[in-house]
Design an enzyme around this catalytic site. Structure first.
Site, PDB file in Angstrom:
ATOM      1  N   GLN A 375       7.799   1.781  -7.474  1.00 19.15           N
ATOM      2  CA  GLN A 375       7.354   1.970  -6.060  1.00 19.15           C
ATOM      3  C   GLN A 375       8.511   2.497  -5.261  1.00 19.15           C
ATOM      4  O   GLN A 375       9.506   1.892  -5.049  1.00 19.15           O
ATOM      5  CB  GLN A 375       6.666   0.922  -5.529  1.00 19.15           C
ATOM      6  CG  GLN A 375       5.334   0.296  -5.945  1.00 19.15           C
ATOM      7  CD  GLN A 375       5.445  -0.832  -7.009  1.00 19.15           C
ATOM      8  OE1 GLN A 375       6.645  -0.927  -7.513  1.00 19.15           O
ATOM      9  NE2 GLN A 375       4.431  -1.786  -7.163  1.00 19.15           N
ATOM     10  N   GLN A 397       5.826   7.379  -7.696  1.00 21.00           N
ATOM     11  CA  GLN A 397       4.763   6.220  -7.516  1.00 21.00           C
ATOM     12  C   GLN A 397       4.727   5.971  -5.825  1.00 21.00           C
ATOM     13  O   GLN A 397       5.856   5.804  -5.552  1.00 21.00           O
ATOM     14  CB  GLN A 397       5.169   5.057  -8.396  1.00 21.00           C
ATOM     15  CG  GLN A 397       4.103   3.954  -8.388  1.00 21.00           C
ATOM     16  CD  GLN A 397       4.228   2.963  -9.140  1.00 21.00           C
ATOM     17  OE1 GLN A 397       5.434   3.057 -10.238  1.00 21.00           O
ATOM     18  NE2 GLN A 397       3.655   1.781  -9.103  1.00 21.00           N
ATOM     19  N   ASP A 398       3.539   5.938  -5.596  1.00 17.94           N
ATOM     20  CA  ASP A 398       3.361   5.610  -4.147  1.00 17.94           C
ATOM     21  C   ASP A 398       4.257   6.431  -3.312  1.00 17.94           C
ATOM     22  O   ASP A 398       4.946   5.999  -1.995  1.00 17.94           O
ATOM     23  CB  ASP A 398       3.987   4.296  -3.790  1.00 17.94           C
ATOM     24  CG  ASP A 398       3.063   2.941  -4.597  1.00 17.94           C
ATOM     25  OD1 ASP A 398       2.050   3.305  -5.324  1.00 17.94           O
ATOM     26  OD2 ASP A 398       3.205   1.860  -4.356  1.00 17.94           O
ATOM     27  N   ASP A 419      -0.776   6.290  -8.205  1.00 17.03           N
ATOM     28  CA  ASP A 419      -1.259   5.808  -6.788  1.00 17.03           C
ATOM     29  C   ASP A 419      -0.537   6.409  -5.947  1.00 17.03           C
ATOM     30  O   ASP A 419      -0.228   5.783  -4.719  1.00 17.03           O
ATOM     31  CB  ASP A 419      -0.915   4.300  -6.898  1.00 17.03           C
ATOM     32  CG  ASP A 419      -1.675   3.361  -7.946  1.00 17.03           C
ATOM     33  OD1 ASP A 419      -2.584   4.039  -8.474  1.00 17.03           O
ATOM     34  OD2 ASP A 419      -0.999   2.292  -8.273  1.00 17.03           O
ATOM     35  N   ARG A 487      -8.070   4.905  -8.466  1.00 17.06           N
ATOM     36  CA  ARG A 487      -8.427   3.616  -9.069  1.00 17.06           C
ATOM     37  C   ARG A 487      -8.371   2.737  -7.678  1.00 17.06           C
ATOM     38  O   ARG A 487      -7.611   2.866  -6.877  1.00 17.06           O
ATOM     39  CB  ARG A 487      -7.700   3.134 -10.048  1.00 17.06           C
ATOM     40  CG  ARG A 487      -5.972   2.877  -9.519  1.00 17.06           C
ATOM     41  CD  ARG A 487      -5.008   2.361 -10.657  1.00 17.06           C
ATOM     42  NE  ARG A 487      -3.934   2.254 -10.244  1.00 17.06           N
ATOM     43  CZ  ARG A 487      -3.141   1.487 -11.049  1.00 17.06           C
ATOM     44  NH1 ARG A 487      -3.242   0.954 -12.216  1.00 17.06           N
ATOM     45  NH2 ARG A 487      -1.531   1.381 -10.723  1.00 17.06           N
TER      46      ARG A 487
END
Length: 581
Positions: A375, A397-398, A419, A487
């Site tokens: 993250q 990520q993130d 994500d 998700r």
């Protein structure tokens, strides 16, 4: 009564002569026993007098309990709702109506949040904490402070309910404030989810944070019930479409001069940031620190072309700030903090926006930590009525943390891997490019991970009239790295993709589970009138919570006008936008 107690006590003393006990022990036992009898007698007298002499009070209590029970019946945690409110010492003087119950519930919740603050302060002084655990606890303190501000705003808005603003505006604002308060509790706990040691600290906070979250949830449910009823009654009485009230309305905090300025589409900078020293400041952080607090007028910070290697936060006190860059390819704010590097997801953001009314145009926000560092946020936004135009938001990520409140993105590029658009704001992306990047070995790409935890929260991610594709590094090998629309990070995750062009990078199933069957029945994932090779829905997941939207009226609920109350504030941004489908 006192005579009987004295006689009984004397009898005990006499009978005690034949018991083989030391005098001191005997006197102690008899004294304690006598005290118990005396207290019991006094309680009996008080209760008897109260029951005999307060029939009016008993009626008030019964009436208040009935209002509370009715109000709490529509909440997710009715027993907690009823017990906390009816045990309040001022119940009978404060509760007459449903709105009174909400007022009292919010005040009681405020007290619980204050207790949470002191609990966290105490934990910070614990020995043996890692740097990330200390950071996470400070994140929690920030969340507690934000929650207190939000609850105080709810109390103020309830006092002004149905007076200073339209009923629909009041409803939107109240639901947004309470939704954000719930999100804050989750954000606090999420900071302790990275390894086993973190989870031990989380355990020490869970009980109080989850209780506060449930109390916030109950207040939100009651607000939703009250405002929905009042809106239905107003519509029935007036016989007109209430949505028309929103169009071309300027926010009350925006000055007349700013309205004229924004209508013309030009902004004159208040200060200039230039890395080469040719401006007022050399760093963006310094310009933000010098900006006025609680400004009623738009404060424009021009950020000249250059690469700014810094971490920037626009705090809650700095409202109505605008970052005006020289173009997304020229003005770049970049950082590389990450969870693997020792911080929390929350604090990894290169730029964090908290103050309300924030605008940005022509800037790139970037985190270069890379896929291997997990993250690593480029931009975190918790600002209400915030908007971004012609901005690039780049990481892995993130990438983009749409943390909370109402947000709008127009003509932006958001790129990442896992994500990469996540959080629990009410966020609308319009005419944006949303591109998956090449992830790490064995990883899958997820465009979104929405985190709504309560079905009454007015939050979600809406992707409208956008282009969903892949960056040049992923395109040649996209078959080896499955990419999905999203998700469910939390139980009531809500994401809608509509009127967008979806490329073949998206897997035919469309969506991916988080963990087994978690949230598959409670989430809301919708697709409406999308085109492109990845838009075919025949192979989509068969979850209870997934739906192909066929009704324009259902889709209209996710338009900027309805989902983020766009008609009340988007005009003030000077950015292009469309309110409807």
């Amino acid at each position: 009564m006192m005579t009987h107690i004295k006689a009984f006590f004397t009898g005990i003393m006499d009978s005690g002569k034949n018991i083989n006990l030391s005098n001191k022990r005997k006197k102690l036992i008899l004294t304690v026993f006598a005290s118990i009898l005396l207290v019991s007698a006094l309680i009996g007298i008080v209760v008897g007098v109260k029951s005999r002499n307060s029939p009016t009070e008993n009626l008030r209590v019964s009436a208040a309990h009935a209002v509370v029970k009715s109000s709490c019946s529509g909440t997710l945690y009715p027993e907690l709702c009823y017990s906390t409110i009816t045990s309040h010492p001022e119940l009978t003087t404060k509760v007459k109506t449903q709105k009174d119950v909400i007022d009292l519930a919010v005040n009681i919740t405020t007290t619980a949040v204050e207790h949470s603050y002191f609990r966290i302060k105490k934990l910070i002084t614990s020995k043996g904490l890692t740097q990330r655990q200390t950071t996470a606890l400070h994140d929690c303190l920030e969340m507690v402070s934000e929650t207190l501000d939000e609850l105080h705003d709810v109390i103020k808005d309830l006092e002004e309910y149905q007076t200073k603003r339209s009923l629909r505006q009041h409803a939107d604002d109240l639901k947004t404030l309470m939704s954000s308060a719930i999100t804050n509790q989750e954000t606090c706990l999420d900071g302790f989810s990275h390894d086993g040691a973190d989870k031990k600290v989380r355990k020490a906070l869970e009980e109080i944070e989850e209780r506060v979250e449930k109390m916030c949830s109950n207040a939100l449910a009651m607000i939703c019930n009250m405002t929905s009823t009042d809106l239905a009654n107003e519509k029935r009485l007036n016989g007109r479409n209430l949505k028309e009230e929103h169009n071309n309305v300027w926010p009350e905090w925006l000055s007349t001069g700013d309205r004229r300025l924004l209508q013309s589409g030009t902004e004159t900078p208040d200060v200039v940031v230039a890395a080469d020293g040719s401006g007022d400041y050399e760093t963006v952080e310094a310009a933000v620190a010098a900006a006025p607090s609680k400004s009623k007028t738009r404060y424009v910070i021009r950020i000249k072309a250059g690469v700014y290697r810094e971490n920037v936060e626009v705090p809650k006190s700095k409202i109505n700030i605008m970052f005006m860059g020289d173009g997304r390819n020229d003005t770049i704010i970049t950082g590389n903090l990450s969870v693997k590097g020792g911080t929390t997801t929350f604090k990894s953001a290169t730029v964090a926006i908290v103050g309300d009314g924030f605008l940005a145009r022509g800037i790139t926000f970037e985190n270069t930590a890379g896929a291997s560092n997990h993250q690593a946020v480029a931009l975190r936004v918790g600002s209400d009525f915030s908007a971004f135009y012609q901005c690039d938001i780049l990481a892995h990520q993130d990438t983009l943390y749409v943390h909370r409140n109402r947000q709008f993105y127009i003509n932006c590029l958001i790129a990442g891997t896992i994500d990469f658009i996540f959080g629990n704001a009410a966020a609308v992306f319009q005419d944006c490019d949303i591109h998956a990047r090449l992830p790490g070995p064995g990883q899958k790409n997820m465009l979104t991970a929405q985190s709504r935890t309560d079905p009454n929260q007015n939050t979600g991610i809406v992707i409208q009239k956008c282009r969903i594709g892949a960056t040049s590094d992923l395109l040649p090998v996209q078959g080896s790295f499955p990419t999905y629309l999203g998700r469910p990070w939390k139980e009531y995750a809500r994401t809608v993709v509509m009127q967008s062009v979806i490329s073949s990078v998206i897997h035919e199933a469309g969506w991916h589970e988080w963990n087994g069957d978690f949230a598959l029945d409670t989430l809301y994932y919708g697709e409406y009138e999308n085109t492109g090779p990845g838009a075919e829905t025949s192979g989509r997941v068969k979850w209870e919570g997934f739906r192909v939207i066929t009704s324009s009226s259902e889709a209209q609920e996710f338009s900027p006008e309805n989902f983020i109350a766009g008609g009340t504030w988007l005009s003030s941004t000077s950015f292009p936008f469309s309110l409807g489908l």
